[in-house]
Write an enzyme that holds these catalytic residues in place. Structure first.
Site, PDB file in Angstrom:
ATOM      1  N   PHE A  66       0.817  -1.223   0.000  1.00  0.00           N
ATOM      2  CA  PHE A  66       0.000   0.000   0.000  1.00  0.00           C
ATOM      3  C   PHE A  66       0.847   1.267   0.000  1.00  0.00           C
ATOM      4  O   PHE A  66       0.379   2.341  -0.371  1.00  0.00           O
ATOM      5  CB  PHE A  66      -0.947  -0.005   1.200  1.00  0.00           C
ATOM      6  CG  PHE A  66      -0.330   0.403   2.515  1.00  0.00           C
ATOM      7  CD1 PHE A  66      -0.497   1.693   3.002  1.00  0.00           C
ATOM      8  CD2 PHE A  66       0.372  -0.502   3.289  1.00  0.00           C
ATOM      9  CE1 PHE A  66       0.058   2.072   4.216  1.00  0.00           C
ATOM     10  CE2 PHE A  66       0.922  -0.141   4.500  1.00  0.00           C
ATOM     11  CZ  PHE A  66       0.765   1.155   4.973  1.00  0.00           C
ATOM     12  N   LYS A  67       2.110   1.155   0.394  1.00  0.00           N
ATOM     13  CA  LYS A  67       2.972   2.337   0.429  1.00  0.00           C
ATOM     14  C   LYS A  67       3.147   2.954  -0.958  1.00  0.00           C
ATOM     15  O   LYS A  67       3.473   4.134  -1.076  1.00  0.00           O
ATOM     16  CB  LYS A  67       4.341   1.963   1.009  1.00  0.00           C
ATOM     17  CG  LYS A  67       4.311   1.197   2.324  1.00  0.00           C
ATOM     18  CD  LYS A  67       3.776   2.033   3.463  1.00  0.00           C
ATOM     19  CE  LYS A  67       3.683   1.236   4.756  1.00  0.00           C
ATOM     20  NZ  LYS A  67       4.925   1.034   5.443  1.00  0.00           N
ATOM     21  N   ASP A  68       2.917   2.155  -2.010  1.00  0.00           N
ATOM     22  CA  ASP A  68       3.066   2.688  -3.369  1.00  0.00           C
ATOM     23  C   ASP A  68       2.080   3.820  -3.655  1.00  0.00           C
ATOM     24  O   ASP A  68       2.371   4.709  -4.460  1.00  0.00           O
ATOM     25  CB  ASP A  68       2.848   1.581  -4.409  1.00  0.00           C
ATOM     26  CG  ASP A  68       3.977   0.575  -4.444  1.00  0.00           C
ATOM     27  OD1 ASP A  68       5.144   0.985  -4.257  1.00  0.00           O
ATOM     28  OD2 ASP A  68       3.705  -0.612  -4.668  1.00  0.00           O
ATOM     29  N   THR A  90       7.858   0.270   3.397  1.00  0.00           N
ATOM     30  CA  THR A  90       8.179   1.649   3.031  1.00  0.00           C
ATOM     31  C   THR A  90       9.523   1.726   2.319  1.00  0.00           C
ATOM     32  O   THR A  90       9.691   2.502   1.371  1.00  0.00           O
ATOM     33  CB  THR A  90       8.198   2.551   4.280  1.00  0.00           C
ATOM     34  OG1 THR A  90       6.879   2.684   4.778  1.00  0.00           O
ATOM     35  CG2 THR A  90       8.727   3.935   3.957  1.00  0.00           C
TER      36      THR A  90
END
Length: 494
Positions: free
Chosen positions: A111-113, A144
């Site tokens: 999800f960090k993308d 991250t």
């Protein structure tokens, strides 16, 4: 209209959102916040026709007010137009009685993308006309790091240095970082935990002598952790998009409240949901899901934050965190902007290892948040049940969230579980959860066995790593991290 930011610990020094993004952390160690949060409120009826790109433009236009409409549009298109393996960017799918928001379709399968594909573009716009080089310094508990490396690799005038806890990330997470190419990137494992790495990174930002030495070379530091408002702001977008998808599916009517269950360690992912609620999204409950490092579960239940506890290495390593930095922003808003109170609480955490919320603040916290935790055994059981009952393969972090969500009674709202990583990032643990012995195999042997067992293909973003050369093998003690950053700056900005 410009959106001004100041530290959670004082309001004397106002900066624009561009300046806040460049700095990452406020000079006094606080996090940048804006008192305009929630002044511009959305109309839920407008969401059904919005794409993810539209929601991102709306959110960033409100939170980063000194970026022009043209600048935001350029950043959104550059980040999301072709970098995800689905046009939806964050598709919503059914899972049991609820929904799964798939946040792992980007280049690093996490999800960090969503934030770290756009942060480099926001940073470049913030640097426009400035000849100063920026070194991004980041601690990572697993995801991250690679997302920051992938986002900033090759970006002119920027470098990125990533520290991770050696031996406390998955094989695939480690390879994602260790194989990252780029003349402006540096990766180092540290002896200790993520909290050790994150704490030392904050001290690096506060090191006035280091700042002077770097300034002599025309270099300044910034962050890609969610302490940087430029990292946090884009994450608000997927809460709006989830709501829009539910509207289009006919699952809700405009104005209906939706609950979100979020696996989180550093609190940024769920804080983005709180921002969305403050901005007018009909959010019911925000459920904070933790693993056995359940400091957030205890905090939300009792109002006492106590990091003085044993660190537990779990199968959901990105949540193996005892100091949740982004919680400081929430405290600021719960306290109605009382910087002195926030500073006292943070001082108690630093000096005593704990703090207690006043009763009024704890009651306000409980108005929006619930919490729970799942053990490794419960996490494995949830992975196995999701596959056997519904043929949905989920990773350990998503499984923590689903387990907690099912345990907490609902209020009749639709419920969305955030799926934060692709299961193939944790192939060995997922394989074991499905009842198969990993037999000591490396990440790729387990990846192959998991594909054979499930028929679900591993994403190409991960499978290509088996042939990638190791480019980074540095290790250091946390006291040596400052020197590593200086050496990284010397290499990146020759």
């Amino acid at each position: 209209m410009k959106t001004f930011y100041h530290s959670t610990r004082g309001k004397d020094d106002l900066v624009t959102s561009k300046q806040a993004i460049r700095a990452g952390l406020a000079p006094d160690g606080g996090l940048y916040v804006s008192d305009r949060l929630g002044e511009d409120r959305l109309d839920p009826r407008d969401l059904a026709d919005r794409s993810f790109h539209d929601s991102a433009r709306w959110v960033l236009g409100r939170l980063l007010g000194d970026y022009s409409t043209e600048e935001i549009d350029e950043c959104v298109r550059a980040a999301y137009a072709g970098n995800f393996d689905t046009p939806a960017v964050v598709p919503l799918s059914r899972l049991g009685q609820g929904w799964l928001l798939e946040l792992h379709h980007g280049p690093t399968c996490a999800f960090k993308d969503i934030a770290l594909q756009i942060l480099p573009h926001l940073m470049l716009k913030a640097r426009s006309g400035d000849e100063e080089d920026v070194m991004i310094v980041t601690a990572t508990s697993g995801d991250t790091g690679k997302a920051a490396l992938a986002g900033f690799a090759g970006v002119a005038g920027c470098g990125v240095t990533v520290f991770y806890p050696e031996g406390k990330v998955s094989d695939i997470q480690h390879l994602q970082m260790a194989t990252q190419a780029g003349s402006n990137v540096a990766v180092c494992g540290i002896e200790g935990t993520f909290d050790d790495a994150q704490g030392q990174v904050k001290r690096i930002f506060a090191d006035a002598q280091l700042a002077r030495r770097l300034a002599e070379r025309n270099v300044r530091l910034s962050s890609a952790n969610s302490i940087n408002i430029g990292r946090l702001a884009p994450q608000v977008s997927y809460y709006l998009d989830a709501y829009a998808q539910l509207l289009r599916a006919g699952a809700i009517a405009a104005g209906d409240e939706v609950d979100f269950c979020v696996p989180t360690g550093n609190f940024g992912d769920v804080l983005a949901g709180y921002f969305a609620k403050r901005m007018g999204l009909p959010v019911g409950r925000l459920i904070v899901a933790s693993n056995s490092n359940k400091v957030l579960t205890d905090f939300i239940g009792t109002g006492i934050y106590d990091r003085r506890r044993e660190f537990v290495k779990t199968i959901s390593p990105s949540m193996d965190i005892l100091v949740s930095s982004n919680l400081e922003r929430l405290l600021y808003y719960l306290a109605d902007g009382d910087c002195e109170q926030v500073a006292r609480l943070m001082s108690d955490l630093e000096e005593k290892g704990c703090y207690r919320l006043p009763q009024a603040l704890h009651e306000r916290l409980r108005e929006s948040f619930d919490a729970g935790f799942a053990s490794d055994e419960e996490t494995r059981s949830t992975i196995r049940r999701s596959w056997e009952d519904e043929h949905v393969l989920i990773d350990p972090h998503t499984a923590v969230a689903r387990c907690v969500q099912e345990r907490i009674a609902g209020g009749g709202h639709q419920r969305v579980c955030l799926s934060t990583a692709n299961p193939y990032k944790f192939s060995a643990d997922v394989l074991e959860a499905l009842g198969k012995d990993p037999q000591g195999g490396d990440g790729f042997a387990c990846m192959d066995r998991l594909q054979e067992l499930t028929g679900v293909g591993a994403p190409s973003q991960l499978s290509f790593l088996r042939d990638a050369p190791i480019l980074h093998d540095s290790l250091c003690a946390k006291g040596e991290m400052t020197h590593f950053v200086e050496r990284a700056c010397a290499r990146a900005f020759k």
